[in-house]
Design an enzyme around this catalytic site. Structure first.
Site, PDB file in Angstrom:
ATOM      1  N   ASP A 322      38.122  42.095  -8.319  1.00 57.66           N
ATOM      2  CA  ASP A 322      39.555  41.901  -8.378  1.00 57.66           C
ATOM      3  C   ASP A 322      40.036  42.162  -9.795  1.00 57.66           C
ATOM      4  OD1 ASP A 322      41.973  40.835  -6.802  1.00 57.66           O
ATOM      5  OD2 ASP A 322      42.065  39.800  -8.721  1.00 57.66           O
ATOM      6  N   HIS A 323      40.839  43.192  -9.941  1.00 55.42           N
ATOM      7  CA  HIS A 323      41.244  43.660 -11.266  1.00 55.42           C
ATOM      8  C   HIS A 323      42.145  42.661 -11.984  1.00 55.42           C
ATOM      9  CE1 HIS A 323      42.300  46.837 -14.235  1.00 55.42           C
ATOM     10  NE2 HIS A 323      41.149  47.331 -13.846  1.00 55.42           N
TER      11      HIS A 323
END
Length: 600
Positions: A322-323
C-alpha cells in the site's frame, strides 16, 4: 463478539492520522534529521526557476508578480506559522500526515491500482516450489515484523549515510479503507500472532508460535502451505471485491454489510500481520506478473492491505504494497534485508500449523450476479490503462559512461523530452521521484528535469539532429550539471513541489481564516504541479520491475531502471491515448540509438 462494537476503521486508536497514533508509532530513536522547512523567499525563487521553461513569457511574468504579492501578504505569514508549528514534532515531519491524507486517502478510484503498487522481485530461488518460496518469504517477513514491533529495525546505512525505515511501522497489520466521506488508514500496532493466506478466494488464518527458531517456523509454514495448496476448495470472487469497487460509497456499503454479519472474520483480515496470496497460475514475464497482482480472473485479493506477497504456481514473486505507507525504495530496502537469507529447510520432524478457514457470509444468486458485475467493472477500470514492457540489453550504464556521459538519469530524461517533443510538439512537465528517507518520515520529493538548456537542446535537435549532435559536447554538460544539482536539492529537502503542497494545504485547512493567495491560481503554479510524464526509477539487484497508471488523463507513466545489464521499463497510458504512447516509444528508441551511435 458483540456486533455493535464500533468498527475498527472508525476507532481513533486505529487511525494513522490521529496525532496520538502517530506519536505512538513513530519514534525517532536514531535521531535522524527532520524534514527541513524553508523560507518562502527561497523555495519560491526555486519555483520560478524551475517553472520558467514550462510556461510562456507572459504567464511567467504573471507568476513573478504573484510571488511578490504573496511574499508581502498576511496569508504568507499565516501559512508559514502553521508549517513552522507542524515542524516542531521531532518524531514526525511537517508534511508526512498531510501527504498520507491528501496524496492517498483522497484517491477517488479503487485503491488498486491507484494506491496499491506492485513490485516484481527476481529471486535467486530457481527451481523452488511455490510452498518452499512462500514459506521462506513468510518466515523472513515475519521475522522483520517481530523486529519492527521491538523497534530493532528503524534505520539503515549506505556509504555512511543514515536512512530512516519509519515506514515499516505502519505497513504491517494495516489497511486503507474506502469510505464515502473520506478514506481511513487503519493500523493496529498491537502485536499480531497470525497471518492470512488466500488461495482460490478461500481465506485461511495461520496462527504463528514464536517459541521456536526461524528455521523451525519456515518448516512449519511450508507444511501448512502444502496443505492449503492441496486443498481443491475454491470460491468465485466474492466479498473481497469490496476492495475493488469503482466507487467509495459502494465499498463502504459492502464493508458495513460484512461487518454486521461477520465482524470476527473482518478483524482477522485487518489485524493480520500480512497476507500471502497463493495464485494458481504460471506466469513468466514481469508485465504479466505485475498485472496479475492487480487483477486476475479469479481475483484472489484483499486490496489495500498494508503488505502482501503474491506468489505464482511457478514460484514468482510480486510484493503488493500500500503506497500510502510504503514506496518503491522501501520495498527495495526490504528485499535487500531478507532475500540474501532465503534458503530451503528440512521439514522432517516438523508439524504444520493448523490453517483455520475464515467464514464469509453466504452469497445468494442475486449477490453472485452483483459480485460478477463488480468484477467486470473492476477489470474494465484496470485495463483502461494499457501497459508495455521494454527491455533493452543494448542500452546499459557502462555503455553510456563509455560515451562520456556521467549521469545516466540526465541523459535518459533528455531523450524522454526529445521523444515527447517529436510526438506532440510540446515540452511538458515531468515528475521524477527522489528518495528523501535521509529525513525522518521524509518519503519522497520530486525533481523537474526540464531546464532552459534542455529545452533549447531539444528544439535544436528536432530541427537539425545531425548538426546538433556535432555540438553535443558543447550543450550537454550544462544539462547534466543542472539535473544533478536538482537531484541533490530534492534529496536534501530543497525541492519545489513538497513546499508548494505544504503552503497550499496549510491554506486549505484554514481557508475560513486565510484568504486564498492569487499565486495558487496562476498558470505557473498549476503547471509545476501537473505530471503529464510521471516517472520513477528504482535500480536494485532484486526489485527489477514495477508499474503504475498514468497520473494525468492524457499522460504516461514510466517505471524504469538502467544498470550494468539493461534498460528496462513498464510504460502505461490510458486507452484513448494509446497511439500517443506508441509514437512516443518509437521516438524514444530512435533518439537513444541515434545519439549513442553518433557519440564516439
Amino acid at each position: 463478539m458483540d456486533t455493535k462494537l464500533t468498527p475498527p476503521w472508525l476507532r481513533q486508536e486505529n487511525n494513522l492520522l490521529n496525532p496520538e497514533v502517530t506519536q505512538r508509532l513513530f519514534i525517532n530513536q536514531d535521531n535522524i534529521p527532520n524534514l527541513p522547512t524553508e523560507a518562502p523567499q527561497v523555495y519560491l525563487a526555486r519555483f520560478l526557476e524551475w517553472v520558467e521553461p514550462l510556461v510562456s513569457k507572459v504567464k511567467f511574468v504573471k507568476a513573478q508578480a504573484a510571488v511578490q504579492d504573496y511574499l508581502n501578504s498576511k496569508a504568507c505569514a499565516q501559512i508559514e506559522t502553521i508549517i513552522a508549528e507542524r515542524a516542531q514534532n521531532t518524531h514526525s515531519s511537517w508534511l508526512a500526515n498531510w501527504w498520507v491524507q491528501y496524496a492517498y486517502l483522497t484517491s477517488t478510484g479503487p485503491v488498486s491500482p491507484e494506491v496499491n503498487a506492485p513490485y516484481y522481485l527476481e529471486l535467486p530461488t530457481v527451481g523452488w516450489s511455490q510452498a518452499e518460496l512462500a514459506a521462506a518469504l513468510s518466515a523472513q517477513l515475519w521475522h522483520i515484523y517481530q523486529q519492527v514491533q521491538k523497534r530493532q529495525l528503524t534505520s539503515f546505512s549506505v556509504k555512511d549515510k543514515l536512512f530512516s525505515l519509519d515506514t515499516l511501522q505502519s505497513i504491517f497489520a494495516s489497511c486503507q479503507i474506502h469510505r464515502a466521506d473520506g478514506d481511513v488508514y487503519f493500523v493496529n500496532d498491537q502485536p499480531a500472532n497470525f497471518i492470512v493466506v488466500i488461495k482460490n478466494n478461500v481465506f485461511y488464518k495461520l496462527v504463528i508460535d514464536n517459541s521456536g527458531s526461524l528455521e523451525q517456523l519456515q518448516a512449519q509454514l511450508q507444511l501448512s502451505f502444502v496443505q492449503i495448496l492441496d486443498n481443491e476448495l475454491s470460491h468465485p470472487p466474492h466479498w473481497n471485491l469490496l476492495t475493488a469497487t469503482t466507487t467509495k460509497a459502494e465499498s463502504q456499503s459492502l464493508l458495513d454489510q460484512l461487518w454486521a454479519q461477520n465482524p470476527e472474520m473482518l478483524l482477522d483480515i485487518y489485524n493480520s500481520a500480512f497476507i500471502v496470496n497463493l495464485d494458481n497460475v504460471e506466469l513468466t514475464t514481469p508485465l504479466q506478473l505485475l498485472r496479475n497482482s492487480t487483477w486476475t480472473p479469479n481475483f484472489n485479493r484483499w486490496h489495500a492491505k498494508g503488505i502482501q506477497l503474491v506468489i505464482t504456481k511457478n514460484a514468482q514473486l510480486v510484493i503488493l504494497a500500500d503506497h500510502t505507507s510504503f514506496d518503491g525504495s522501501s520495498v527495495a530496502t526490504l528485499a535487500n534485508i531478507f532475500v540474501s537469507k532465503l534458503q530451503k529447510v528440512n521439514t522432517e520432524g516438523a508439524s504444520a500449523l493448523t490453517p483455520t478457514m475464515l467464514s464469509f457470509p453466504t452469497v445468494d444468486q442475486d449477490k453472485q450476479k452483483y459480485f460478477k458485475q463488480l468484477s467486470k467493472n473492476f477489470k474494465d477500470y484496470v485495463y483502461n490503462a494499457v501497459m508495455f514492457e521494454l527491455k533493452w540489453d543494448w542500452f546499459t550504464k557502462p555503455l553510456i559512461k563509455a560515451k562520456g556521459i556521467k549521469n545516466s538519469e540526465a541523459f535518459i530524461h533528455l531523450c524522454y523530452q526529445i521523444a515527447q517533443y517529436q510526438t506532440n510538439k510540446k515540452l511538458q512537465n515531468t515528475y521524477v521521484a527522489v528518495d528523501m528517507r535521509q529525513y525522518f518520515r521524509g518519503r519522497t520529493e520530486c525533481l523537474r528535469p526540464l531546464s532552459k538548456q534542455s529545452v533549447a537542446f531539444v528544439k535544436r535537435y528536432c530541427k537539425d539532429p545531425k548538426g546538433t549532435l556535432k555540438q553535443f559536447r558543447k550543450y550537454y554538460p550544462a544539462i547534466e550539471s543542472l539535473h544533478f544539482e536538482k537531484t541533490r536539492l530534492a534529496q536534501k529537502g530543497s525541492g519545489v513541489n513538497r513546499h508548494l503542497l505544504g503552503a497550499y494545504l496549510a491554506w486549505n485547512e484554514h481557508q475560513d481564516t486565510i484568504a486564498k493567495p492569487a499565486l495558487f491560481e496562476t498558470k505557473a503554479w498549476k503547471t509545476i504541479a501537473a505530471n503529464p510524464l510521471s516517472t520513477s526509477s528504482i535500480v536494485d539487484k532484486y526489485l527489477r520491475n514495477f508499474s503504475f497508471d498514468p497520473v494525468e488523463p492524457n499522460g504516461i507513466g514510466i517505471a524504469y531502471a538502467i544498470d550494468d545489464t539493461n534498460f528496462r521499463a513498464i510504460l502505461s497510458v490510458y486507452q484513448h491515448n494509446l497511439q500517443y504512447l506508441k509514437d512516443w516509444m518509437k521516438h524514444f528508441e530512435q533518439t537513444v540509438k541515434t545519439i549513442l551511435k553518433t557519440l564516439k
